[in-house]
Design an enzyme around this catalytic site. Structure first.
Site, PDB file in Angstrom:
ATOM      1  CG  LEU A 231       0.788  -0.551   3.739  1.00  0.00           C
ATOM      2  CD1 LEU A 231      -0.414  -0.197   4.542  1.00  0.00           C
ATOM      3  CD2 LEU A 231       1.762  -1.783   4.137  1.00  0.00           C
ATOM      4  CG  HIS A 232      -1.787  -1.338  -3.178  1.00  0.00           C
ATOM      5  ND1 HIS A 232      -1.674  -2.436  -4.292  1.00  0.00           N
ATOM      6  CD2 HIS A 232      -2.987  -0.232  -3.538  1.00  0.00           C
ATOM      7  CE1 HIS A 232      -2.733  -1.957  -5.235  1.00  0.00           C
ATOM      8  NE2 HIS A 232      -3.312  -0.777  -4.951  1.00  0.00           N
ATOM      9  CB  SER A 234      -3.324   1.586  -7.943  1.00  0.00           C
ATOM     10  OG  SER A 234      -3.995   3.039  -7.440  1.00  0.00           O
ATOM     11  CE  LYS A 254      -6.911   4.762   0.252  1.00  0.00           C
ATOM     12  NZ  LYS A 254      -8.442   4.211   0.086  1.00  0.00           N
ATOM     13  CG  ASP A 364     -14.777  -1.541  -4.096  1.00  0.00           C
ATOM     14  OD1 ASP A 364     -15.175  -2.457  -4.796  1.00  0.00           O
ATOM     15  OD2 ASP A 364     -13.574  -1.244  -4.234  1.00  0.00           O
TER      16      ASP A 364
END
Length: 836
Positions: A231-232, A234, A254, A364
């Site tokens: 999905l992502h 970083s 994650k 956040d």
């Protein structure tokens, strides 16, 4: 998505984007270190390159990277530099602690993260010797992994094959990229992906084979989750959809890389994932918090699994449902949106209160971290910045606009973000919030004007985002005229502010603008981001640029190379401005250099390639009656079929730019084959957009997106009114998503570009949108000093005066509306009409 490179150009000492300071304050690795006589040390923007006397290195080969974290970088440098000096090895290193930390931050470049020192052995024998010797000196030192490289033993040494000397080549889209030379002599991209992939023709040295085998063995074994979708990514790790093989449950997985993805507090991704583990455990059972499933290590990385939430990010729902971005921007639609939004916000507030009751500060909160399920219930995600409430910590990371002022601590961090969320659900401009109380007041007034908000809701915004909470009053507000007021004074004030911001004493740029000034060749001179575009906008608006500024531009034009021959970032745009300012000889000199540089690798786009050059040559041909320039434009048009089709869509980077050149040449020559080719380009463009019923919501605003496409399609429709497909696309672009939902004032990506597509008045809907955009420009108008009118650049971190992203683009759009004339010559049909 944010281009995180922008953060590198946000200096504390400037309200404008600017290059990082040439020297750091107190954390520079230069200090106390000298090289022997004959060595040279050259400091660049990020790296200091150290070259021994009589250095002879190959153009490319195997290089060594020494990885480091901010905590051990100085120690590693002290160990490695003497070795390189003793053995005459060329090397470079990150110049300062700030740059090293930024490159290793969560949103740093994954392929560059961790690299601190680069050593250049002259051959494979020297490589082997250096690896063994350096391993004896620093082997086993904890350091982040370098994803693009092969790890030597336990690190921090890594190896990859690549260029030693900078060479560049053009990709299929015309952009320049670092290159190496293939065996046949052709330049090919020096690919730097997050994976070890030497070029196909390179043989791995035998002494690296064990390291390569070890890397291949470093796969997850006995791992209970089957990943089926990434999905992502970083710098800190990845996020994946997966299935728990033990019971078939769908989970979100994650990944955290140790010593990577550093935040402002210096915590790495593993630390934050452990923090999320703590928070999810503490909040177990809350309906707004996903259930924790598992935490475990795998291949040195930490993994956390939680229930997958079937929901849509609140950012996406706002974009889809907000009346500003739909065709139904009516009182009824705004009332319905208000009711839905207040329902969502009530749940968010309740969820935040529940977290605080259990002693957890989210840390956040922003709309990207709130998911809305199909039944309109909410779930909070990405709790890696959560902290114990009793510790009253400051915020370590935060999205622009939602990050709390530094004096707020603990639960107050979340309460501030909650009030920003309340405001920006109605006026989606969070990047304006950091500019203080006057600008926030503008947004509150817009929200209260356009939506039926309860009085108590407005009072909460005033309290939560007032002087007391912000900690200080800032005076960046601008008096903005109503949409029906005369803009003459406004245009003059913007022009004066641009001139006042100039820095003619600098050589890298004249007017402060986008970060591309420092990342594109000659960016400070170019049309999109530099002096050429600003001077053209001033000229077009009727404002006289100081002679000193024009002289600066003329001096730079004599040696400018630009990023290719195109219009926005290349030589054509520079020539265009020189011609318009009355310097035809200088324009010819630059344009001749552009044609001389049109090799086979040059792309075909308007922004950087042949189309932009051809349109400029045609403009000069029409202006002067110059047959030579017309022939050159026609020759470029003939080359288009042999160039790769653009990979993107739109006027600036897609087929629309090619079509516009062909259309204008048809108008100039009357050759119907040019019209036919233009229409073919446009039909191919529409096909890429998804066929006849394309959804343009995913197109950006401005000339780079929907506005540029609309301008081109309208230009074609003038000659082929019977083309049903083009007419349908024009109608769709005019009506769909024309409600003013843009988050930038810029010409390339925002409102100013939209204004150019609406400048002909059009329907009543377009006139309403026009008035909306004119009013909304004031939301991003900033008084950098009393009496000035400046504008936020891309992403809103700093101001910009350039044409593509800042004040000059606004100035050009307002001048075009005032005069009822095109902003650029090639955006309008040939004045002579079609020749027969």
């Amino acid at each position: 998505m944010l281009d995180t490179r922008f953060i590198n150009f946000c200096r504390a000492d400037s309200l404008f984007y600017d290059a990082p300071a040439a020297e750091s304050t107190g954390a520079d690795f230069h200090e106390g270190r000298t090289l022997p006589e004959g060595w040279t040390a050259t400091r660049g923007r990020e790296w200091t390159v150290c070259v021994p006397p009589d250095s002879r290195i190959p153009d490319q080969g195997w290089k060594i990277h020494v990885a480091a974290s901010p905590g051990n970088a100085a120690e590693l440098l002290d160990a490695v530099v003497p070795y390189c000096v003793e053995h005459g090895l060329m090397f470079k290193y990150i110049s300062d602690l700030e740059t090293l930390g930024r490159r290793g931050s969560k949103y740093g470049d994954r392929t560059a993260s961790g690299k601190f020192i680069t050593v250049y052995p002259v051959d494979e024998a020297a490589l082997r010797t250096a690896l063994d010797d350096l391993d004896a000196l620093v082997g086993g030192t904890p350091a982040p992994s370098v994803l693009s490289d092969l790890r030597w033993k336990q690190g921090p040494l890594y190896v990859r094959y690549g260029g030693f000397v900078l060479k560049t080549t053009r990709l299929k889209d015309g952009t320049l990229a670092p290159a190496i030379t293939a065996p046949d002599g052709e330049l090919v991209p020096d690919e730097r992906r997050p994976g070890f992939r030497p070029p196909a023709w390179v043989t791995l040295p035998s002494f690296l084979q064990e390291a390569a085998d070890e890397r291949r063995r470093g796969t997850l074994t006995d791992f209970p989750f089957r990943v089926y979708k990434a999905l992502h990514f970083s710098n800190g790790g990845g996020v994946y959809r997966a299935v728990d093989k033990r019971d078939g449950t769908e989970v979100l997985l994650k990944e955290a890389r140790p010593l990577a993805g550093l935040d402002a507090a210096g915590d790495d991704a593993v630390t934050r994932l452990e923090r999320e583990h703590w928070a999810l455990s503490r909040l177990s059972g809350l309906p707004s918090v996903p259930t924790l499933r598992d935490v475990r290590k795998g291949n040195e990385h930490l993994f956390l699994a939680r229930d997958y939430v079937d929901g849509t990010p609140l950012t996406e729902l706002v974009r889809l449902r907000h009346p500003y971005g739909t065709t139904d921007n009516t009182a009824r639609a705004r009332a319905e949106y208000t009711a839905w939004t207040l329902h969502i916000l009530e749940q968010v507030a309740e969820g935040v209160a529940a977290m605080h009751e259990r002693g957890v500060v989210f840390g956040d909160l922003h709309p990207g971290n709130v998911l809305v399920r199909p039944d309109d219930t909410v779930a909070f995600i990405d709790m890696e910045t959560a902290t114990p409430a009793e510790e009253m910590r400051a915020q370590a990371m935060g999205s622009l606009g939602f990050r709390a002022p530094d004096h707020l601590r603990g639960p107050d961090v979340d309460l501030f973000a909650l009030d920003v969320l309340r405001l920006t659900m109605f006026v989606p401009m969070p990047h304006v919030v950091p500019w203080g109380t006057e600008k926030i007041r503008t947004l509150i007034d817009v929200a209260a004007r356009d939506f039926p908000l309860p009085e108590s809701f407005v009072r909460q915004l005033e309290r939560g985002l007032g002087d007391d909470v912000l900690g200080a009053r800032t005076e960046y507000g601008v008096r903005w005229p109503a949409a029906d007021e005369d803009t003459g004074g406004l245009i003059a004030d913007i022009a004066d502010s641009i001139v006042e911001a100039a820095t003619p004493e600098r050589t890298d740029r004249l007017y402060p603008g986008d970060v591309s000034q420092f990342m594109v060749d000659d960016g400070g001179v170019t049309f999109a981001y530099g002096a050429a575009g600003v001077l053209w906008a001033l000229h077009r608006a009727g404002a006289e640029a100081p002679a000193e500024h024009v002289r600066w531009f003329l001096d730079q034009a004599e040696r400018v190379t630009g990023d290719g021959p195109g219009f926005l970032t290349g030589l054509a745009g520079v020539a265009y401005t020189l011609e318009e300012l009355g310097h035809p000889d200088a324009a010819d000199a630059v344009l001749d250099r552009a044609f001389a540089g049109c090799d086979a690798n040059v792309g075909s786009t308007l922004a950087t390639g042949l189309s932009g050059l051809g349109l400029t040559a045609l403009h000069l041909a029409g202006r002067r009656g110059d047959d030579r320039r017309l022939r050159q434009a026609l020759e470029l048009a003939d080359r288009l079929p042999d160039t790769p089709a653009p990979q993107r869509v739109g006027l600036l980077h897609g087929r629309c730019g090619r079509a516009l050149l062909l259309l204008r040449l048809y108008e100039h020559t009357g050759r119907t084959d040019l019209l036919e080719r233009a229409l073919a380009e446009l039909h191919a463009e529409l096909e890429r957009l998804g066929g006849d019923d394309f959804d343009d919501r995913f197109l950006s605003a401005g000339l780079e997106g929907s506005a540029g496409i609309l301008i081109t399609l309208r230009a074609a429709l003038r000659h082929t009114p019977e083309d049903a497909r083009i007419r349908a696309a024009v109608d769709r672009l005019r009506t769909l998503r024309r409600g003013g939902f843009a988050t930038s004032c810029g010409l390339l990506h925002g409102r100013s570009g939209e204004l150019l597509a609406l400048e002909d008045g059009g329907s009543e809907i377009e006139r309403d949108v026009l008035r909306f955009h004119l009013d909304a420009l004031g939301w991003e108008a900033i008084a950098a000093e009393p009496g000035r009118i400046d504008f936020l650049g891309n992403y809103g971190y700093r101001l910009s005066t350039d044409l593509g992203t800042g004040s000059a683009g606004v100035l050009l759009a307002l001048a075009a509306l005032r005069d009822g004339a095109p902003a650029l010559s090639f955006l309008a049909p040939s004045a002579a009409g079609v020749r027969r």
